[in-house]
Scaffold this motif. Sequence first.
Motif, short mmCIF file in Angstrom:
data_model
loop_
_atom_site.label_atom_id
_atom_site.label_comp_id
_atom_site.label_asym_id
_atom_site.label_seq_id
_atom_site.Cartn_x
_atom_site.Cartn_y
_atom_site.Cartn_z
N SER A 46 -11.55 -2.45 5.49
CA SER A 46 -11.02 -3.77 6.34
C SER A 46 -10.45 -4.44 5.53
O SER A 46 -10.91 -4.93 4.15
CB SER A 46 -12.28 -3.76 7.05
N THR A 58 -5.94 1.88 7.22
CA THR A 58 -6.05 -0.23 6.39
C THR A 58 -4.70 -0.20 6.60
O THR A 58 -4.35 -1.33 6.38
CB THR A 58 -6.66 0.78 5.17
N ILE A 114 -7.04 -3.39 -2.62
CA ILE A 114 -7.62 -2.12 -1.86
C ILE A 114 -7.79 -1.05 -3.09
O ILE A 114 -8.08 -0.30 -3.62
CB ILE A 114 -6.69 -1.81 -0.46
#
Length: 246
Positions: A34, A188, A75
Amino acid sequence: MSDTIAEHGWTAVPVDAEAIFNGKPYLHKPGPASVKDFPFPSDDPIVAKTQAYAKEHLPQQTYNHSMRVFYWASIIQAQQFSSLTKIPPISPSTIALTALLHDLGTAPAFLTTTHLSFEFRGAIAAHAFLSSTPHAAPVPQTEAVVEAIIRHQDLGTTGAITWLGQLIQLATVYDNLGARPYLVHETTRGEVNEAFKREGWSGCFARTIREEVKAKPWAHSTHLGGMDGEGFANAVEGNILMESYE
């Protein structure tokens, strides 16, 4: 010195991403993440100053792209490289500064008002801005950001690049071309695109490429798409991975 190198992404890595991933689609299968897992470091005064500057100078679509690049880079670093001691993690603030400023040279104030390719003009403007007071960035951080901006379209197979530069390359080609589609989990991908909407980004960036190459036929963007830049512009427009979010 070694801590500064690590913190701001000065670690040398191959410019060829295939060498980093050993020819595989990823090092670790990505899981859902997230945006809340990667808080944007707006509490850093340098980042806050830069975010305000980016909002002022960049069109909304470019600003949203820059924010997505921060999240893709964060990420990818966390999920793919956190276990590699030879590639230390980069400060979130340094990633944020680079993401916010990497396309500064495409802003209307710079794109066709210079003979320089947009990456180089943007890097010069970024250096001046990050060196300004109040809240000037430390020299190693400023120079890391500038180096990464200059080289963020310098894809290739020979030689080295900074880890920050490679990370920004991975994030930008993911967002612009849908390259290495398996690096980010589809959940995502949807959340980041929802948080910072594309608003027709693929067409917007393709037009920017064409505009620059028309004004500056020597532009570095031709490195990715031939003398007329059409190969690059067409690839951006043909970004199938992100098509449903446009």
